[in-house]
Design a protein around this motif. Structure first.
Motif, mmCIF file in Angstrom:
data_model
loop_
_atom_site.group_PDB
_atom_site.id
_atom_site.type_symbol
_atom_site.label_atom_id
_atom_site.label_comp_id
_atom_site.label_asym_id
_atom_site.label_seq_id
_atom_site.Cartn_x
_atom_site.Cartn_y
_atom_site.Cartn_z
ATOM 1 N N GLY A 177 32.754 64.125 25.012
ATOM 2 C CA GLY A 177 31.447 64.126 24.358
ATOM 3 C C GLY A 177 31.207 62.859 23.561
ATOM 4 O O GLY A 177 30.116 62.277 23.600
ATOM 5 N N TYR A 178 32.236 62.410 22.845
ATOM 6 C CA TYR A 178 32.126 61.187 22.044
ATOM 7 C C TYR A 178 31.886 59.980 22.954
ATOM 8 O O TYR A 178 31.038 59.123 22.660
ATOM 9 N N SER A 179 32.608 59.914 24.064
ATOM 10 C CA SER A 179 32.431 58.811 25.010
ATOM 11 C C SER A 179 31.025 58.821 25.608
ATOM 12 O O SER A 179 30.382 57.767 25.747
ATOM 13 N N TYR A 180 30.537 60.002 25.959
ATOM 14 C CA TYR A 180 29.186 60.139 26.523
ATOM 15 C C TYR A 180 28.147 59.651 25.517
ATOM 16 O O TYR A 180 27.209 58.910 25.868
ATOM 17 N N ILE A 181 28.305 60.057 24.253
ATOM 18 C CA ILE A 181 27.373 59.658 23.196
ATOM 19 C C ILE A 181 27.330 58.138 23.052
ATOM 20 O O ILE A 181 26.252 57.529 23.025
ATOM 21 N N ASN A 226 28.231 55.670 25.085
ATOM 22 C CA ASN A 226 27.679 54.943 26.225
ATOM 23 C C ASN A 226 26.172 55.156 26.352
ATOM 24 O O ASN A 226 25.447 54.235 26.747
ATOM 25 N N PHE A 227 25.715 56.347 26.025
ATOM 26 C CA PHE A 227 24.289 56.629 26.076
ATOM 27 C C PHE A 227 23.571 55.835 24.993
ATOM 28 O O PHE A 227 22.498 55.268 25.226
ATOM 29 N N PHE A 274 26.451 45.708 36.966
ATOM 30 C CA PHE A 274 26.612 45.018 35.686
ATOM 31 C C PHE A 274 27.218 45.957 34.649
ATOM 32 O O PHE A 274 27.158 47.177 34.790
ATOM 33 N N ASN A 275 27.762 45.386 33.599
ATOM 34 C CA ASN A 275 28.366 46.192 32.533
ATOM 35 C C ASN A 275 27.964 45.620 31.171
ATOM 36 O O ASN A 275 28.763 45.032 30.453
ATOM 37 N N TYR A 276 26.672 45.800 30.855
ATOM 38 C CA TYR A 276 26.137 45.279 29.605
ATOM 39 C C TYR A 276 25.643 46.436 28.733
ATOM 40 O O TYR A 276 25.175 47.463 29.247
ATOM 41 N N ASN A 277 25.726 46.236 27.430
ATOM 42 C CA ASN A 277 25.160 47.193 26.474
ATOM 43 C C ASN A 277 23.788 46.681 26.046
ATOM 44 O O ASN A 277 23.676 45.783 25.210
ATOM 45 N N LEU A 278 22.757 47.239 26.637
ATOM 46 C CA LEU A 278 21.405 46.743 26.387
ATOM 47 C C LEU A 278 20.994 46.893 24.924
ATOM 48 O O LEU A 278 20.206 46.102 24.412
ATOM 49 N N MET A 279 21.520 47.918 24.247
ATOM 50 C CA MET A 279 21.162 48.132 22.850
ATOM 51 C C MET A 279 21.606 46.955 21.981
ATOM 52 O O MET A 279 20.980 46.653 20.964
ATOM 53 N N GLY A 280 22.672 46.284 22.394
ATOM 54 C CA GLY A 280 23.162 45.145 21.622
ATOM 55 C C GLY A 280 22.190 43.985 21.601
ATOM 56 O O GLY A 280 22.227 43.158 20.685
ATOM 57 N N LEU A 298 17.720 49.200 9.274
ATOM 58 C CA LEU A 298 17.775 49.578 10.687
ATOM 59 C C LEU A 298 18.678 48.623 11.460
ATOM 60 O O LEU A 298 18.531 47.408 11.386
ATOM 61 N N ASP A 299 19.634 49.181 12.198
ATOM 62 C CA ASP A 299 20.619 48.385 12.933
ATOM 63 C C ASP A 299 20.871 49.045 14.283
ATOM 64 O O ASP A 299 21.154 50.240 14.348
ATOM 65 N N PHE A 300 20.757 48.274 15.366
ATOM 66 C CA PHE A 300 20.914 48.837 16.701
ATOM 67 C C PHE A 300 22.319 48.635 17.270
ATOM 68 O O PHE A 300 22.559 48.904 18.434
ATOM 69 N N GLU A 301 23.229 48.180 16.455
ATOM 70 C CA GLU A 301 24.628 48.086 16.876
ATOM 71 C C GLU A 301 25.424 49.222 16.227
ATOM 72 O O GLU A 301 26.379 49.007 15.493
ATOM 73 N N PHE A 302 24.977 50.445 16.504
ATOM 74 C CA PHE A 302 25.563 51.616 15.863
ATOM 75 C C PHE A 302 26.534 52.363 16.772
ATOM 76 O O PHE A 302 27.008 53.430 16.436
ATOM 77 N N TYR A 303 26.821 51.819 17.942
ATOM 78 C CA TYR A 303 27.697 52.488 18.896
ATOM 79 C C TYR A 303 29.109 51.894 18.829
ATOM 80 O O TYR A 303 29.329 50.803 18.302
ATOM 81 N N ASP A 304 30.051 52.644 19.364
ATOM 82 C CA ASP A 304 31.449 52.211 19.401
ATOM 83 C C ASP A 304 31.684 51.443 20.707
ATOM 84 O O ASP A 304 31.745 52.027 21.789
ATOM 85 N N GLU A 305 31.811 50.131 20.592
ATOM 86 C CA GLU A 305 31.935 49.287 21.781
ATOM 87 C C GLU A 305 33.224 49.564 22.553
ATOM 88 O O GLU A 305 33.297 49.334 23.764
#
Length: 645
Positions: free
Chosen positions: A98-102, A104-105, A152-158, A178-185
Motif C-alpha cells: 500500500g505504501y509503495s502504491y501511494i 508511486n501514484f 520512461f521512468n520519470y516522476n512527473l510530480m517532481g 505548498l510542496d510537490f516533492e512530498f513522495y518517497d523517491e
C-alpha cells in the motif's frame, strides 16, 4: 502582487484616507460611532460576553465521563493491542504494498502509470472480446499510450515544484508551504510497484467492462485514496471538507467512515494519543443518543434508524476533525480549502444563471414574481440548500480577504471569491438565507470594526440605486400570506405545533417516513410536506423537547467557545477574526433554520458540524499557542495571557 495598477490603487486609497481623517465628515462619523459604541459596551449582551468562561467545569461533570466512555474504550483497546498492532503493521506485506502504491501514484511515475494503463486496456479488451467478440478502438489507443509511458521512468510530480503553475497556486490560494516533492523517491523503483500497477490495471479494466467505464476508471484512484487516508487520516479530513458540497451523500459518508476508521487505527499505534472531548462534543453525543432512542420508538422504525445512522456518521465526523487538526497550519489550510470548494460550487451556480443550465422555476411563486423566476442550486439540488451552504462559507472567505497581506495576490483572489459567493447567495433567491446573512454580517461588523456602522446612512442612500427591484420585492414579501411559499410554510408550522401537543415528550421518530405516518392527521388544506420546514420544530417533533433543549444548549456552548477565542487575542488578529467569522456563519445558518429544515440535506448537515469542528479546533489551537512560529509563538501567547490575568 506587485503590478502598477494595484500599487496605484493602494497609494490612492492610502492618500485619500490620510486626508479624509481631517475632514468634518469624519469627525461627525466618529461622534456617531462613539455614541453607539458606548451604548453597546454597556449593553446586557456585552456584559454577558465579558463574563468568565466555565469550560473547565464540563470535564468534571458525571455526564462528561459517561459521554467519554466510547473514547475510553478505544483508548483501552489501544493500550492492550497497540504494540502488537504496530509490529504487525510494520511487518505487513499488504501495508508495504500500500505504501509503495501511494508513493508511486503521488509521484505520477511514468512507468507505474504506463503499466497500469496498459494492463487496464488489455484486461478490458480481453473481457470485451470474450463477451461480444469484438474490440474497442479507444482501448487499443490507450494500450499504446500506456506502452509508451512505461518506457520512461520519470516522476512527473517532481517537475511541478519549480513550475509557474505551483507558484501561481501558492500566490493566489495562499498556500505558502505548498510542496510537490512530498513522495518517497526510494519507492519509485523496484519490481513491487510494477506488479501493483499491473494488478490495479487488471481490476480497473474488468470493472470498466462488466460494471461501468466510469467506475472502472475510478478504481485506481479509489485504491490510492483509501490507502492514502489510512496512511495519513488528516488527508481524509481535507478530502471530506472539500468534496462535501460536490459529491453524492453516500460518497461523502463513505469518506467520513473510512477516515474515522483510519484515525482509530492510527490512535492505536500512537501511545500518546488521547481522544479529545469538549462541551460541544458532549452535546453532539447526547443529541445523537436522544435521536437514537426516538428512532427505536419511531412510527417507522426502519426508516428512522437509517436516518439516525446518517446522523451518526456525518455529525460524528465532528470528532474526527477535532482529533485530527492539531496545528495552525493544518486548520487554516483546511479553512482555505473550504472556501475554495465553496467558490467552485458558487461558480457553477453563477454559470447556471448566466447560461441557463438546468434551472427551473419550481421553487418560486410565478404569480407574485413574474419578472424573475430563475433560482440557482448548483451541486446541491435546491436553492435553499445552496443558500444554507453559502451562509457557512461566506464569512470564512472574509477572514482571508481581510487578513492576508496587501502584498499577496491571495488577498484579491479571496475578495473575488467573496464576491462570487455573495452573488451566488443572491441568485438562490432564498429570503431566509438573505436574512441569515444580514444577521451574520451585523454580528461580524459589530465585533470586528464597529466604526463601519457610521457609514450606514451612506449605504442606505446607495442601496436603492444598485439593488434590483426583484430582490426588494422578494424581501418585502417575507410574511406575505399571498405568497404560496410563505403560506405553505405557515400551514405546515401550525400542523406541526398541533402534533407537538400530543408528541412533545418523546417525538414520533426521525425521518420523512415517520413524519408522513403522523403529519397527514394534522395537516391543513391537505398540504403535503416531507418535514416541518423548521429545524427546531423538526428536532422537537422527531425526538421531543429534550432534543430541542440539547440542540439549543449545544449552540450556546459553541457560541461561548468562539467568544472565548475572540477575547483571547487582539480582535483584529487572525484567530479572533476566524472565530468571529465562524460564529457569525453558524448563527446565520441557525436563523435560516427557523424558515427551513436545514438538516434535511445530509451534506449540508455534515458541513454544519464540520464548521463547528473547525471552530472547536481553532479554540484548542489558539489556547495551546500552536502555530507556524513554534515555541516562540507559544511563549508569546502565554505571555499575553499572563499579562491579561
Amino acid at each position: 502582487m506587485n503590478s502598477m495598477i494595484i500599487s496605484s490603487l493602494i497609494g490612492f486609497f492610502k492618500s485619500f484616507g490620510e486626508k479624509f481623517v481631517h475632514t468634518g465628515i469624519y469627525s461627525l462619523i466618529m461622534s456617531v460611532y462613539g455614541f453607539f459604541s458606548r451604548a453597546w459596551s454597556q449593553s446586557i449582551i456585552m456584559t454577558k460576553l465579558k463574563a468568565d468562561s466555565r469550560d473547565g467545569m464540563v470535564e468534571k461533570s458525571i455526564i462528561w465521563h459517561i459521554c467519554r466512555i466510547p473514547f475510553a474504550i478505544l483508548e483501552a483497546i489501544g493500550r492492550g493491542i497497540g504494540k502488537p498492532f504496530l509490529k504487525a503493521v510494520k511487518k505487513s506485506v499488504i501495508c508495504a504494498w500500500g505504501y509503495s502504491y501511494i508513493q508511486n501514484f503521488m509521484a505520477v511515475n511514468t512507468r507505474f502509470m504506463g503499466i497500469l494503463l496498459l494492463c487496464a486496456s488489455i484486461s478490458a479488451m480481453l473481457i470485451k472480446l470474450i463477451i461480444s467478440g469484438f474490440l474497442i478502438k479507444w482501448l487499443l489507443i490507450a494500450a499504446a499510450f500506456g506502452a509508451v509511458l512505461m518506457i520512461f521512468n520519470y516522476n512527473l510530480m517532481g517537475f511541478l515544484n519549480p513550475s509557474w503553475i505551483v507558484k501561481l497556486i501558492k500566490c493566489f490560494a495562499g498556500f505558502k508551504e505548498l510542496d510537490f516533492e512530498f513522495y518517497d523517491e526510494n519507492e519509485t523503483g523496484g519490481r513491487t510497484r510494477l506488479i501493483l500497477a499491473a494488478l490495479a490495471g487488471v481490476v480497473s479494466g474488468a470493472v470498466m467492462i462488466t460494471v461501468s467505464p466510469l467506475l472502472g476508471a475510478a478504481v485506481p484512484f479509489a485504491l490510492f485514496g483509501a490507502a492514502l487516508v489510512m496512511w495519513k487520516p488528516v488527508i481524509g479530513v481535507f478530502a471530506a471538507v472539500f468534496i462535501a458540497p460536490i459529491v453524492p451523500t453516500m460518497v461523502l459518508a463513505a469518506c467520513c467512515i473510512w477516515t474515522g476508521l483510519s484515525l482509530v487505527f492510527a490512535s492505536w499505534m500512537d501511545k500518546k494519543f488521547k481522544w479529545k472531548l469538549d462541551g460541544v462534543g458532549m452535546g453532539i453525543i447526547l443529541l445523537i443518543a436522544v435521536l437514537g432512542i426516538s428512532s427505536l420508538l419511531s412510527f417507522a422504525m426502519i426508516g428512522s434508524i437509517k436516518v439516525w445512522l446518517m446522523y451518526l456518521v456525518l455529525a460524528g465526523f465532528y470528532f474526527v476533525i477535532v482529533n485530527t487538526i492539531n496545528t495552525k497550519e493544518q486548520l487554516y489550510s483546511l479553512l482555505r480549502l473550504f472556501v475554495i470548494s465553496g467558490a467552485l460550487v458558487a461558480l457553477y451556480g453563477v454559470c447556471q444563471y448566466i447560461f441557463g443550465w438546468t434551472t427551473t422555476n419550481a421553487w418560486i411563486d410565478e404569480t407574485m414574481f413574474e419578472d424573475e423566476t430563475m433560482r440557482v442550486y448548483s451541486t446541491l439540488g435546491n436553492p435553499n440548500v445552496l443558500g444554507e451552504f453559502m451562509l457557512l462559507v461566506l464569512p470564512v472567505s472574509v477572514v482571508f480577504m481581510l487578513k492576508d497581506s496587501w502584498k499577496h495576490s491571495s488577498k484579491y483572489i479571496y475578495a473575488l471569491m467573496f464576491v462570487l459567493l455573495f452573488l451566488c447567495l443572491i441568485l438562490t433567491q432564498s429570503r431566509g438565507c438573505w436574512i441569515g446573512f444580514m444577521i451574520s454580517a451585523v454580528i461580524f461588523v459589530t465585533f470586528y470594526e464597529g466604526r463601519w456602522w457610521s457609514f450606514i446612512p451612506i449605504v442606505v442612500l446607495i442601496l436603492p440605486l444598485v439593488v434590483p427591484d426583484t430582490i426588494v420585492e422578494r424581501l418585502m414579501s417575507v410574511g406575505d400570506m399571498d405568497d404560496s411559499s410563505t403560506s405553505y410554510r405557515v400551514y405546515i408550522w401550525l400542523a406541526t405545533l398541533n402534533m407537538l401537543k400530543v408528541y412533545w415528550v418523546g417525538g414520533i421518530g426521525m425521518g420523512e417516513a415517520a413524519f408522513n405516518e403522523v403529519y397527514p392527521f394534522y395537516s391543513y388544506n391537505a398540504i403535503i410536506a416531507p418535514h416541518s420546514h423548521n429545524t427546531f420544530l423538526q428536532l422537537t417533533v422527531e425526538a421531543g423537547v429534550g432534543a430541542l433543549i440539547l440542540f439549543i444548549a449545544l449552540q450556546a456552548v459553541f457560541a461561548r467557545k468562539m467568544q472565548s477565542v475572540y477575547k483571547l487575542e487582539d480582535k483584529k488578529s487572525m484567530n479572533s477574526t476566524a472565530a468571529l467569522a465562524i460564529g457569525a456563519g453558524v448563527i446565520g445558518f441557525l436563523v435560516q433554520s427557523m424558515f427551513d429544515y436545514t438538516f434535511y440535506n445530509y451534506r449540508v448537515m455534515c458541513i454544519f458540524f464540520m464548521v463547528m469542528a473547525m471552530g472547536t479546533a481553532l479554540k484548542q489551537i489558539a489556547e495551546n499557542g500552536a502555530g507556524t512560529t513554534g515555541v516562540l509563538n507559544r511563549n508569546t501567547s502565554a505571555a499575553k495571557r499572563r499579562r491579561r490575568s
